[in-house]
Scaffold this motif. Structure first.
Motif, PDB file in Angstrom:
ATOM      1  N   ALA A  34      10.956  -5.377  -5.905  1.00  0.00           N
ATOM      2  CA  ALA A  34      11.002  -6.627  -5.137  1.00  0.00           C
ATOM      3  C   ALA A  34       9.823  -6.706  -4.196  1.00  0.00           C
ATOM      4  N   ASP A  35       9.214  -7.863  -4.154  1.00  0.00           N
ATOM      5  CA  ASP A  35       8.169  -8.152  -3.155  1.00  0.00           C
ATOM      6  C   ASP A  35       7.906  -9.659  -3.190  1.00  0.00           C
ATOM      7  N   PRO A  36       7.772 -10.296  -2.035  1.00  0.00           N
ATOM      8  CA  PRO A  36       7.468 -11.730  -2.028  1.00  0.00           C
ATOM      9  C   PRO A  36       6.120 -12.046  -2.671  1.00  0.00           C
ATOM     10  N   VAL A  84      13.348   5.438   3.371  1.00  0.00           N
ATOM     11  CA  VAL A  84      12.668   4.329   4.051  1.00  0.00           C
ATOM     12  C   VAL A  84      11.443   4.862   4.784  1.00  0.00           C
ATOM     13  N   GLU A  85      10.410   4.028   4.795  1.00  0.00           N
ATOM     14  CA  GLU A  85       9.198   4.428   5.505  1.00  0.00           C
ATOM     15  C   GLU A  85       9.376   4.306   7.016  1.00  0.00           C
ATOM     16  N   LYS A  86       8.620   5.133   7.719  1.00  0.00           N
ATOM     17  CA  LYS A  86       8.545   5.033   9.176  1.00  0.00           C
ATOM     18  C   LYS A  86       7.615   3.902   9.544  1.00  0.00           C
ATOM     19  N   PRO A  87       7.651   3.286  10.699  1.00  0.00           N
ATOM     20  CA  PRO A  87       8.797   3.279  11.579  1.00  0.00           C
ATOM     21  C   PRO A  87       9.883   2.445  10.904  1.00  0.00           C
ATOM     22  N   TRP A 107      -2.275  -6.720   7.740  1.00  0.00           N
ATOM     23  CA  TRP A 107      -2.309  -7.852   8.684  1.00  0.00           C
ATOM     24  C   TRP A 107      -1.417  -7.626   9.893  1.00  0.00           C
ATOM     25  N   TRP A 108      -0.289  -6.966   9.644  1.00  0.00           N
ATOM     26  CA  TRP A 108       0.720  -6.858  10.703  1.00  0.00           C
ATOM     27  C   TRP A 108       0.355  -5.843  11.784  1.00  0.00           C
ATOM     28  N   TRP A 109      -0.768  -5.149  11.616  1.00  0.00           N
ATOM     29  CA  TRP A 109      -1.176  -4.168  12.633  1.00  0.00           C
ATOM     30  C   TRP A 109      -1.800  -4.811  13.853  1.00  0.00           C
ATOM     31  N   GLY A 147       0.800  -1.227   0.000  1.00  0.00           N
ATOM     32  CA  GLY A 147       0.000   0.000   0.000  1.00  0.00           C
ATOM     33  C   GLY A 147       0.827   1.269   0.000  1.00  0.00           C
ATOM     34  N   ARG A 148       1.812   1.327   0.862  1.00  0.00           N
ATOM     35  CA  ARG A 148       2.569   2.577   0.978  1.00  0.00           C
ATOM     36  C   ARG A 148       3.433   2.854  -0.243  1.00  0.00           C
ATOM     37  N   MET A 149       3.985   1.791  -0.832  1.00  0.00           N
ATOM     38  CA  MET A 149       4.776   2.029  -2.042  1.00  0.00           C
ATOM     39  C   MET A 149       3.882   2.638  -3.117  1.00  0.00           C
ATOM     40  N   ASN A 167      12.506 -10.757  -3.324  1.00  0.00           N
ATOM     41  CA  ASN A 167      12.768 -10.099  -2.039  1.00  0.00           C
ATOM     42  C   ASN A 167      13.940  -9.125  -2.168  1.00  0.00           C
ATOM     43  N   HIS A 168      14.220  -8.447  -1.067  1.00  0.00           N
ATOM     44  CA  HIS A 168      15.285  -7.436  -1.104  1.00  0.00           C
ATOM     45  C   HIS A 168      16.657  -8.055  -1.338  1.00  0.00           C
ATOM     46  N   THR A 169      16.839  -9.292  -0.853  1.00  0.00           N
ATOM     47  CA  THR A 169      18.151  -9.931  -1.002  1.00  0.00           C
ATOM     48  C   THR A 169      18.503 -10.088  -2.483  1.00  0.00           C
ATOM     49  N   GLU A 173       1.816 -11.004  -7.425  1.00  0.00           N
ATOM     50  CA  GLU A 173       0.943 -10.023  -8.113  1.00  0.00           C
ATOM     51  C   GLU A 173       1.404  -8.600  -7.849  1.00  0.00           C
ATOM     52  N   ARG A 174       1.847  -8.351  -6.627  1.00  0.00           N
ATOM     53  CA  ARG A 174       2.251  -6.982  -6.275  1.00  0.00           C
ATOM     54  C   ARG A 174       3.501  -6.572  -7.050  1.00  0.00           C
ATOM     55  N   ARG A 175       4.511  -7.426  -7.027  1.00  0.00           N
ATOM     56  CA  ARG A 175       5.762  -7.019  -7.710  1.00  0.00           C
ATOM     57  C   ARG A 175       5.525  -6.917  -9.217  1.00  0.00           C
ATOM     58  N   VAL A 203       3.960   4.015  17.935  1.00  0.00           N
ATOM     59  CA  VAL A 203       5.164   3.793  17.115  1.00  0.00           C
ATOM     60  C   VAL A 203       4.791   3.697  15.635  1.00  0.00           C
ATOM     61  N   GLU A 204       3.715   3.009  15.339  1.00  0.00           N
ATOM     62  CA  GLU A 204       3.421   2.733  13.922  1.00  0.00           C
ATOM     63  C   GLU A 204       2.721   3.883  13.219  1.00  0.00           C
ATOM     64  N   GLN A 205       1.851   4.591  13.920  1.00  0.00           N
ATOM     65  CA  GLN A 205       0.996   5.557  13.218  1.00  0.00           C
ATOM     66  C   GLN A 205       1.122   6.974  13.780  1.00  0.00           C
ATOM     67  N   PHE A 214       8.557  10.758   6.989  1.00  0.00           N
ATOM     68  CA  PHE A 214       7.737  11.660   7.809  1.00  0.00           C
ATOM     69  C   PHE A 214       7.176  12.757   6.905  1.00  0.00           C
ATOM     70  N   GLN A 215       6.155  12.360   6.168  1.00  0.00           N
ATOM     71  CA  GLN A 215       5.609  13.195   5.096  1.00  0.00           C
ATOM     72  C   GLN A 215       5.082  14.540   5.592  1.00  0.00           C
ATOM     73  N   ASP A 216       4.568  14.593   6.828  1.00  0.00           N
ATOM     74  CA  ASP A 216       3.936  15.832   7.310  1.00  0.00           C
ATOM     75  C   ASP A 216       4.902  17.018   7.341  1.00  0.00           C
TER      76      ASP A 216
HETATM   77  N1  LIG Z   1       4.439   7.677   5.795  1.00  0.00           N
HETATM   78  C1  LIG Z   1       3.183   7.304   5.871  1.00  0.00           C
HETATM   79  O1  LIG Z   1       2.294   8.131   5.968  1.00  0.00           O
HETATM   80  C2  LIG Z   1       2.839   5.842   5.847  1.00  0.00           C
HETATM   81  C3  LIG Z   1       1.532   5.437   5.561  1.00  0.00           C
HETATM   82  C4  LIG Z   1       1.249   4.068   5.527  1.00  0.00           C
HETATM   83  C5  LIG Z   1       2.243   3.145   5.821  1.00  0.00           C
HETATM   84  N2  LIG Z   1       3.502   3.580   6.113  1.00  0.00           N
HETATM   85  C6  LIG Z   1       4.570   2.639   6.457  1.00  0.00           C
HETATM   86  O2  LIG Z   1       5.011   1.970   5.288  1.00  0.00           O
HETATM   87  C7  LIG Z   1       5.444   0.651   5.622  1.00  0.00           C
HETATM   88  C8  LIG Z   1       4.717  -0.350   4.730  1.00  0.00           C
HETATM   89  O3  LIG Z   1       3.334  -0.263   4.978  1.00  0.00           O
HETATM   90  P1  LIG Z   1       2.281  -0.797   3.911  1.00  0.00           P
HETATM   91  O4  LIG Z   1       0.977  -0.253   4.324  1.00  0.00           O
HETATM   92  O5  LIG Z   1       2.769  -0.584   2.544  1.00  0.00           O
HETATM   93  O6  LIG Z   1       2.330  -2.371   4.237  1.00  0.00           O
HETATM   94  P2  LIG Z   1       1.927  -3.544   3.252  1.00  0.00           P
HETATM   95  O7  LIG Z   1       1.807  -4.751   4.096  1.00  0.00           O
HETATM   96  O8  LIG Z   1       0.781  -3.086   2.405  1.00  0.00           O
HETATM   97  O9  LIG Z   1       3.191  -3.657   2.267  1.00  0.00           O
HETATM   98  C9  LIG Z   1       4.445  -4.101   2.686  1.00  0.00           C
HETATM   99  C10 LIG Z   1       5.010  -4.932   1.533  1.00  0.00           C
HETATM  100  O10 LIG Z   1       6.371  -5.274   1.812  1.00  0.00           O
HETATM  101  C11 LIG Z   1       6.577  -6.552   1.259  1.00  0.00           C
HETATM  102  N3  LIG Z   1       7.801  -7.157   1.800  1.00  0.00           N
HETATM  103  C12 LIG Z   1       7.957  -7.783   2.999  1.00  0.00           C
HETATM  104  N4  LIG Z   1       9.227  -8.235   3.112  1.00  0.00           N
HETATM  105  C13 LIG Z   1       9.878  -7.888   1.983  1.00  0.00           C
HETATM  106  C14 LIG Z   1      11.202  -8.107   1.512  1.00  0.00           C
HETATM  107  N5  LIG Z   1      12.122  -8.743   2.247  1.00  0.00           N
HETATM  108  N6  LIG Z   1      11.552  -7.642   0.279  1.00  0.00           N
HETATM  109  C15 LIG Z   1      10.633  -6.979  -0.468  1.00  0.00           C
HETATM  110  N7  LIG Z   1       9.352  -6.762  -0.085  1.00  0.00           N
HETATM  111  C16 LIG Z   1       8.977  -7.209   1.136  1.00  0.00           C
HETATM  112  C17 LIG Z   1       5.299  -7.303   1.628  1.00  0.00           C
HETATM  113  O11 LIG Z   1       5.123  -8.479   0.877  1.00  0.00           O
HETATM  114  C18 LIG Z   1       4.256  -6.243   1.323  1.00  0.00           C
HETATM  115  O12 LIG Z   1       3.766  -6.316  -0.006  1.00  0.00           O
HETATM  116  C19 LIG Z   1       5.154   0.466   7.112  1.00  0.00           C
HETATM  117  O13 LIG Z   1       6.321   0.737   7.851  1.00  0.00           O
HETATM  118  C20 LIG Z   1       4.122   1.543   7.405  1.00  0.00           C
HETATM  119  O14 LIG Z   1       4.154   2.014   8.741  1.00  0.00           O
HETATM  120  C21 LIG Z   1       3.816   4.895   6.119  1.00  0.00           C
END
Ligand SMILES: NC(=O)c1ccc[n+]([C@@H]2O[C@H](COP(=O)([O-])OP(=O)(O)OC[C@H]3O[C@@H](n4cnc5c(N)ncnc54)[C@H](O)[C@@H]3O)[C@@H](O)[C@H]2O)c1
Length: 336
Positions: free
Chosen positions: A34-36, A96-99, A161-163, A13-15, A56-58, A39-41, A174-176, A125-127
């Motif tokens: 990269a993404d496991p 990199v995204e927070k946290p 799911w991870w929330w 979602g965030r990407m 994956n990132h590796t 469909e997403r990648r 920490v997360e939001q 920290f977009q704000d």
């Molecule tokens: N700045 C903001 O306003 C904002 C808003 C939402 C989320 N975020 C942050 O962004 C991050 C991601 O959130 P999200 O909502 O996109 O989560 P998400 O679960 O939608 O996406 C995370 C993706 O990372 C992938 N991933 C996991 N391990 C990986 C690896 N080793 N290599 C490559 N890909 C891998 C997962 O498969 C998943 O598709 C979190 O830290 C979240 O807190 C920030």
């Protein structure tokens, strides 16, 4: 450098929020994703006509040498593993995204590596990139300091799911709500102390959310800053979305001659000299964040980056200090 060859780690979602701005940044060329989740990648690779697609990132980093100028990393908070450490080792700047992880010790090691390489970094920290934030900063700096701040981020449980488990997301602060915590630091500097409480019991695991839910339903942190500023920051995820209840998110700052009412990422209401001014947000802060990072990578000019890894660590440490206070019931004092 005419183009920045970008590698994307995590295609969730965030990407999507980042990539939706790329058509406004012609200097970006997405060269690897990269993404496991297949469909997403594939979807992101298709969007940008990118041929280097990894599980994956590796795999992505194994093939990055000489091919990738910079990375955007947006993975679940427990998935950071060695991606930033390897990027630092290879001298590849990253946003990199927070946290930055739920593992604070890992982040400390990343910070050390980043500093050793003097690497360009940015944290999501977009704000900080909003025009509204600039206005607030100007008002706070030009008026007599001191006063009370009320910050709130109360809503429902985010869909990822991870929330649902605290060990995966480290809790809502920490997360939001780390965004508002970061704004407090941005405006007022490093705090003197934090005290926080948290509670559960409003949300029923398995009924209102997944059975494994075990994070806080709401928390309150009280932060003292220099110049007689005290902030109360509340976080809540107990609101049932279908009821239409929509508590306000943002900051309410009361100084002795001005009130600043910031409605999260939407508008800013100023009460000053008997006049009320309502200012809508104009800047697209996610675009500005990405533009700043790309500009820094292309030119070496970091002055446009408003939160780098070093600064973001101060916010992350503070959020974890608040978590510690929630657990122990103690006030955490910081040495100045
Ligand atoms: N700045 C903001 O306003 C904002 C808003 C939402 C989320 N975020 C942050 O962004 C991050 C991601 O959130 P999200 O909502 O996109 O989560 P998400 O679960 O939608 O996406 C995370 C993706 O990372 C992938 N991933 C996991 N391990 C990986 C690896 N080793 N290599 C490559 N890909 C891998 C997962 O498969 C998943 O598709 C979190 O830290 C979240 O807190 C920030």
């Amino acid at each position: 450098m005419e183009k920045v060859r970008l590698g994307l780690i995590g295609c969730g979602g965030r990407m999507g929020a980042h990539t939706s701005k790329f058509d406004q940044i012609p200097e970006i060329e997405v060269v690897a994703v990269a993404d496991p989740i297949e469909e997403r990648r594939n979807a992101v690779a298709k969007q940008f006509g990118c041929k280097a697609i990894y599980k994956n990132h590796t795999e992505l980093l194994d093939n990055a040498k000489g091919n990738i100028d910079a990375l955007i990393i947006a993975v679940d908070p427990t998935a950071h593993d060695d991606m930033e450490l390897r990027a630092a080792e290879m001298g590849i700047p990253f946003l990199v995204e927070k946290p930055m992880s739920v593992d604070l010790e890992l982040c400390e090691r990343v910070l050390k590596a980043v500093k050793e390489k003097n690497l360009i970094t940015a944290v999501g920290f977009q704000d900080r990139y909003q025009d509204l934030t600039d206005i607030m900063m100007e008002k706070i700096k030009t008026h007599r300091p001191g006063g009370l701040v009320y910050g709130s981020w109360i809503g429902g449980i985010p869909g990822v799911w991870w929330w649902q488990k605290k060990e995966y997301c480290a809790g809502q602060l920490v997360e939001q709500n780390i965004h508002l915590l970061d704004m407090l630091r941005y405006f007022y500097g490093e705090p003197l102390s934090v005290y926080a409480t948290a509670t559960t019991g409003m949300i029923t695991a398995g009924v209102d959310c997944s059975p494994e839910y075990d994070t806080d339903d709401h928390s309150t942190a009280v932060l003292r800053f220099e110049n007689n500023v005290t902030a109360t920051l509340v976080s809540g995820c107990y609101v049932k979305p279908k009821t239409g209840a929509n508590p306000r998110k943002g900051l309410y700052i009361s100084m002795d001659d001005i009130v600043i009412d910031y409605r999260l990422r939407n508008n800013l209401i100023l009460f000053e000299n008997g006049i009320t001014t309502d200012i809508p947000r104009k800047a697209d802060q996610v675009l500005e964040l990405n533009k700043a990072f790309i500009h820094a990578v292309m030119t070496g000019d970091r002055s446009v980056i408003r939160s780098d890894y070093d600064d973001a660590m101060k916010t992350l440490r503070l959020a974890f200090a608040a978590n510690k206070s929630m657990e122990t019931g103690e006030v955490i004092h910081f040495n100045k």
